[in-house]
Design a protein around this motif. Structure first.
Motif, PDB file in Angstrom:
ATOM      1  N   UNK A  49      -1.105   4.540  14.587  1.00  0.00           N
ATOM      2  CA  UNK A  49      -2.276   3.721  14.276  1.00  0.00           C
ATOM      3  C   UNK A  49      -3.400   4.555  13.666  1.00  0.00           C
ATOM      4  N   UNK A  50      -3.612   5.734  14.210  1.00  0.00           N
ATOM      5  CA  UNK A  50      -4.655   6.598  13.663  1.00  0.00           C
ATOM      6  C   UNK A  50      -4.299   7.053  12.248  1.00  0.00           C
ATOM      7  N   UNK A  51      -3.021   7.406  12.025  1.00  0.00           N
ATOM      8  CA  UNK A  51      -2.613   7.885  10.706  1.00  0.00           C
ATOM      9  C   UNK A  51      -2.720   6.792   9.650  1.00  0.00           C
ATOM     10  N   UNK A  52      -2.334   5.549  10.022  1.00  0.00           N
ATOM     11  CA  UNK A  52      -2.296   4.467   9.038  1.00  0.00           C
ATOM     12  C   UNK A  52      -3.667   3.844   8.778  1.00  0.00           C
ATOM     13  N   UNK A  53      -4.711   4.397   9.395  1.00  0.00           N
ATOM     14  CA  UNK A  53      -6.051   3.985   9.006  1.00  0.00           C
ATOM     15  C   UNK A  53      -6.302   4.320   7.537  1.00  0.00           C
ATOM     16  N   UNK A  54      -5.567   5.335   7.028  1.00  0.00           N
ATOM     17  CA  UNK A  54      -5.694   5.734   5.619  1.00  0.00           C
ATOM     18  C   UNK A  54      -4.287   5.773   5.003  1.00  0.00           C
ATOM     19  N   UNK A  55      -3.772   4.635   4.530  1.00  0.00           N
ATOM     20  CA  UNK A  55      -2.398   4.579   4.010  1.00  0.00           C
ATOM     21  C   UNK A  55      -2.154   5.534   2.843  1.00  0.00           C
ATOM     22  N   UNK A  56      -3.152   5.787   2.033  1.00  0.00           N
ATOM     23  CA  UNK A  56      -2.948   6.625   0.848  1.00  0.00           C
ATOM     24  C   UNK A  56      -2.543   8.044   1.218  1.00  0.00           C
ATOM     25  N   UNK A  57      -3.029   8.543   2.336  1.00  0.00           N
ATOM     26  CA  UNK A  57      -2.660   9.894   2.760  1.00  0.00           C
ATOM     27  C   UNK A  57      -1.512   9.885   3.771  1.00  0.00           C
ATOM     28  N   UNK A  58      -1.336   8.778   4.496  1.00  0.00           N
ATOM     29  CA  UNK A  58      -0.295   8.736   5.518  1.00  0.00           C
ATOM     30  C   UNK A  58       1.083   8.474   4.922  1.00  0.00           C
ATOM     31  N   UNK A  59       1.182   7.523   3.994  1.00  0.00           N
ATOM     32  CA  UNK A  59       2.497   7.186   3.415  1.00  0.00           C
ATOM     33  C   UNK A  59       2.882   8.201   2.348  1.00  0.00           C
TER      34      UNK A  59
ATOM     35  N   UNK B  79      -0.604   0.724  -0.874  1.00  0.00           N
ATOM     36  CA  UNK B  79      -0.718  -0.470  -0.056  1.00  0.00           C
ATOM     37  C   UNK B  79      -1.886  -0.438   0.920  1.00  0.00           C
ATOM     38  N   UNK B  80      -2.071  -1.573   1.579  1.00  0.00           N
ATOM     39  CA  UNK B  80      -3.089  -1.694   2.630  1.00  0.00           C
ATOM     40  C   UNK B  80      -2.427  -2.277   3.870  1.00  0.00           C
TER      41      UNK B  80
ATOM     42  N   UNK C 173      13.825   0.696  18.305  1.00  0.00           N
ATOM     43  CA  UNK C 173      13.348   2.080  18.284  1.00  0.00           C
ATOM     44  C   UNK C 173      12.065   2.252  17.475  1.00  0.00           C
ATOM     45  N   UNK C 174      11.565   1.167  16.893  1.00  0.00           N
ATOM     46  CA  UNK C 174      10.506   1.325  15.898  1.00  0.00           C
ATOM     47  C   UNK C 174       9.323   0.409  16.154  1.00  0.00           C
ATOM     48  N   UNK C 175       8.194   0.779  15.543  1.00  0.00           N
ATOM     49  CA  UNK C 175       6.976  -0.022  15.504  1.00  0.00           C
ATOM     50  C   UNK C 175       6.840  -0.566  14.090  1.00  0.00           C
ATOM     51  N   UNK C 176       6.551  -1.848  13.963  1.00  0.00           N
ATOM     52  CA  UNK C 176       6.533  -2.486  12.655  1.00  0.00           C
ATOM     53  C   UNK C 176       5.101  -2.800  12.231  1.00  0.00           C
ATOM     54  N   UNK C 177       4.737  -2.337  11.027  1.00  0.00           N
ATOM     55  CA  UNK C 177       3.416  -2.592  10.457  1.00  0.00           C
ATOM     56  C   UNK C 177       3.568  -3.460   9.212  1.00  0.00           C
ATOM     57  N   UNK C 178       2.585  -4.333   8.982  1.00  0.00           N
ATOM     58  CA  UNK C 178       2.583  -5.203   7.801  1.00  0.00           C
ATOM     59  C   UNK C 178       1.748  -4.532   6.715  1.00  0.00           C
ATOM     60  N   UNK C 179       2.395  -4.300   5.556  1.00  0.00           N
ATOM     61  CA  UNK C 179       1.737  -3.568   4.472  1.00  0.00           C
ATOM     62  C   UNK C 179       1.801  -4.404   3.199  1.00  0.00           C
ATOM     63  N   UNK C 180       0.658  -4.654   2.581  1.00  0.00           N
ATOM     64  CA  UNK C 180       0.578  -5.364   1.304  1.00  0.00           C
ATOM     65  C   UNK C 180       0.462  -4.365   0.168  1.00  0.00           C
TER      66      UNK C 180
ATOM     67  N   UNK D  66      -0.006  -4.987  -3.727  1.00  0.00           N
ATOM     68  CA  UNK D  66      -0.162  -5.989  -4.769  1.00  0.00           C
ATOM     69  C   UNK D  66       0.275  -7.354  -4.246  1.00  0.00           C
ATOM     70  N   UNK D  67       1.216  -7.994  -4.961  1.00  0.00           N
ATOM     71  CA  UNK D  67       1.718  -9.313  -4.556  1.00  0.00           C
ATOM     72  C   UNK D  67       2.871  -9.209  -3.566  1.00  0.00           C
ATOM     73  N   UNK D  68       3.308  -8.015  -3.309  1.00  0.00           N
ATOM     74  CA  UNK D  68       4.447  -7.828  -2.403  1.00  0.00           C
ATOM     75  C   UNK D  68       3.957  -7.490  -1.000  1.00  0.00           C
ATOM     76  N   UNK D  69       4.756  -7.925  -0.031  1.00  0.00           N
ATOM     77  CA  UNK D  69       4.432  -7.639   1.370  1.00  0.00           C
ATOM     78  C   UNK D  69       5.667  -7.045   2.043  1.00  0.00           C
ATOM     79  N   UNK D  70       5.447  -5.929   2.751  1.00  0.00           N
ATOM     80  CA  UNK D  70       6.558  -5.219   3.372  1.00  0.00           C
ATOM     81  C   UNK D  70       6.370  -5.120   4.892  1.00  0.00           C
ATOM     82  N   UNK D  71       7.503  -5.068   5.566  1.00  0.00           N
ATOM     83  CA  UNK D  71       7.537  -4.674   6.974  1.00  0.00           C
ATOM     84  C   UNK D  71       7.966  -3.211   7.001  1.00  0.00           C
ATOM     85  N   UNK D  72       7.064  -2.347   7.425  1.00  0.00           N
ATOM     86  CA  UNK D  72       7.348  -0.911   7.465  1.00  0.00           C
ATOM     87  C   UNK D  72       7.573  -0.520   8.918  1.00  0.00           C
TER      88      UNK D  72
END
Length: 601
Positions: free
Chosen positions: A10-20, A28-29, A45-52, A54-60
């Protein structure tokens, strides 16, 4: 290296540009809740985050638990799904990214999947309880999906409400392939055992194309039952099942849901098949559910975890240790607060003093509305009540200024997830369950049916004759016990005891030299339940009389002890034992009784 925890991601994904590290995800956001924390869901085994993007939406999916050769598993699964294309449209394309996210200086893998717009199966069922045609449509889709996978020799491995999504158009999608079986992965073994409320008690580490047989039948019967009687949902759904749970599978004979279904003519037959399948070995489940004859292995005992079924809301330390896991919590509500936030309303259900880090249940917007509709606008119907809920344990870090200690919490996604219970039920959920059995369950073949009467249960293991302070082996109650057993109907067909190769005489016939000290505590005789004796066919042996003591010269100097000589041998054709007078040979049943307690004639 240990994997990051939920709070680390959660702390890392506060800034997706540097985390991913994936080029597309970098742009994405991440979705956030009203408290500005990344929204997260848990599964396997995993935690799932919703990432947009553009027009696409992913489960990461970011891994916080280890799994054996996970990269190899998911590369094979991704290839399988990609090659099948539209033939398996209920599966979702998945991509394994070996270096997908950077957390605390470590490059870690992620799974990248298209986000499924829809509702989890249990949420969807709650919204369609009075729509039998919709329930039947989803039920048929699930049955078809399971059959098509089986035809290809593969299995999902964890079919349950949390891994089944229903789209806005009513189409079914299966997600979370951590436990999937493919023939090419058979040598790797099982990565998980699936949700306990949907799996057969004997599954254990099984890993083959039959993994979905039991769980798909449970899903199918559950949805059909709700279609016939929507009240079953309110009576049996706990937030981590549909209507069945693991205890129902473990003890179907005492299960309330099985009893309810047995009283419904349209479902009684299917319910009987499921109840029967709960009692057979894993490899016989499919044949049993199909109505075949069950002449295979039957379960004798089943392992059962010893942990409580739920965690207490007052155990702050234990809850913080489980952050990132989906758990069931039970506690008594102390206070309820309703706040207005930038995106709507927020409800805080407290189980102590949140300023001291005590546990809290949080609900936003839709949940707040559903709770007010059910418990009153001021939520007075919740105060002082025992409740339970199931969800992902997260932690609140005390706000931006950190003025409060870290506290565990669960964010509920729907109002029905919060269940009112009574104190008795709360104590039952918090109490340790039956201790786990370490080895796999023993199995025994099912005996063919026969018209012969059932055999008498085996007798208790023989115990040694009681020894008194005089040093003499006593069998004083032998006559009384034999007389009772003579007239016991079950004694007419005892199981023949196995004789030793070279039986020895009891200690009472042996002259001790030197005298042996008695044991510290006497050994009890095998208990015999008193049974009224009908007239005996054989005469009762005469009362026993011990011969008088005969001193042995040169021995017997120890105070309190006397030395005995054995009685003289009987004449030919007669019998005697431990002081019994000579007479005709004992009846066969009496001789078998003597053999049970270690006396052989």
């Amino acid at each position: 290296m240990s994997l990051p925890r939920l709070v680390d991601y959660q702390h890392a994904l506060q800034n997706p540009a540097t985390a991913f590290l994936d080029p597309e995800l970098k742009r994405g956001s991440v979705h956030r809740n009203p408290l500005d924390q990344p929204v997260v869901a848990s599964g396997g085994f995993a935690l799932t985050f919703k990432v947009d993007v553009g027009a696409r939406r992913y489960a990461v999916r970011c891994f916080h638990k280890t799994a054996d050769r996970l990269d190899e598993r998911y590369r094979a699964i991704a290839e399988f799904i990609g090659n099948r294309g539209r033939a398996l449209d209920f599966l979702v394309d998945v991509k394994y990214v070996g270096e997908g996210v950077l957390v605390q200086g470590h490059r870690l893998p992620v799974l990248k999947m298209a986000w499924v717009e829809g509702s989890r199966l249990d949420f969807w069922v709650s919204d369609h309880l009075r729509d039998p045609s919709a329930l039947d449509w989803v039920r048929r889709q699930l049955k078809d999906a399971s059959s098509r996978l089986r035809e290809l020799g593969v299995a999902h491995g964890d079919l349950q409400h949390g891994n089944i999504m229903v789209t806005r158009g009513g189409d079914v999608r299966l997600v979370d392939y951590d436990g999937a079986y493919l023939p090419g992965l058979a040598s790797l073994g099982s990565a998980e055992m699936g949700h306990r409320n949907f799996q057969h008690p004997d599954r254990h580490a099984a890993y083959d194309d039959r993994l979905d047989v039991f769980s798909s039948y449970v899903l199918d019967l559950s949805l059909e039952a709700i279609k016939h009687d929507p009240a079953l949902w309110d009576d049996f759904n706990t937030g981590e099942n549909l209507v069945f749970d693991a205890e129902d599978f473990r003890e179907p004979g005492s299960s309330e849901i099985f009893a309810r279904l047995a009283a419904m003519p349209a479902l009684a037959g299917r319910a009987r098949l499921l109840a029967a399948a709960c009692g057979v070995a894993y490899e016989d489940v499919e044949d049993c559910l199909a109505g075949g004859r069950r002449a295979g292995n039957r379960l004798v005992s089943r392992p059962h975890r010893g942990d409580p079924l739920a965690m207490s809301t007052t155990d702050r330390k234990a809850l913080l240790e489980r952050v990132g896991d989906e758990v069931t919590v039970v506690g008594r509500v102390t206070t309820v607060k309703q706040l207005t936030v930038k995106s709507g309303h927020m409800t805080l259900i407290n189980f102590g003093n949140y300023k001291q880090g005590d546990f809290t249940i949080v609900g936003f917007s839709q949940v707040s509305r559903e709770l007010r509709q059910k418990y009153g606008t001021d939520l007075a119907g919740l105060r002082g009540k025992w409740v339970s809920t199931t969800g992902l344990l997260t932690q609140y870090d005390g706000g931006k200024d950190k003025k409060y200690p870290v506290s565990p919490r669960i964010e509920v996604k729907r109002g029905f997830s919060l269940r009112l219970i009574d104190r008795v039920r709360a104590e039952a959920l918090l109490a340790p369950t039956t201790p786990a059995v370490a080895p796999p369950p023993a199995r025994q073949p099912v005996a063919p049916q026969s018209s012969a009467p059932p055999p008498t249960p085996a007798a208790q293991p023989p115990t040694s004759p009681q020894v008194t302070g005089s040093g003499v082996a006593r069998v004083d109650d032998l006559e009384a016990r034999a007389s009772k057993l003579f007239g016991t109907p079950g004694f007419a067909r005892p199981a023949e005891p196995s004789r030793p190769v070279a039986p020895t005489r009891p200690a009472a016939r042996v002259q001790p030299s030197p005298p042996v000290q008695p044991p510290a505590q006497p050994v009890p005789h095998p208990p015999v339940q008193p049974v009224p004796a009908p007239p005996s066919v054989h005469p009762t042996p005469p009362p026993r009389r011990l011969p008088p003591p005969v001193p042995v010269p040169g021995q017997g100097g120890h105070p309190g002890y006397q030395t005995w000589l054995p009685p003289p041998p009987p004449p030919p054709g007669q019998w005697s034992h431990a002081g019994y007078p000579a007479g005709p040979p004992p009846p066969g049943r009496f001789r078998r009784f003597l053999a049970r307690i270690g006396i052989y004639l």
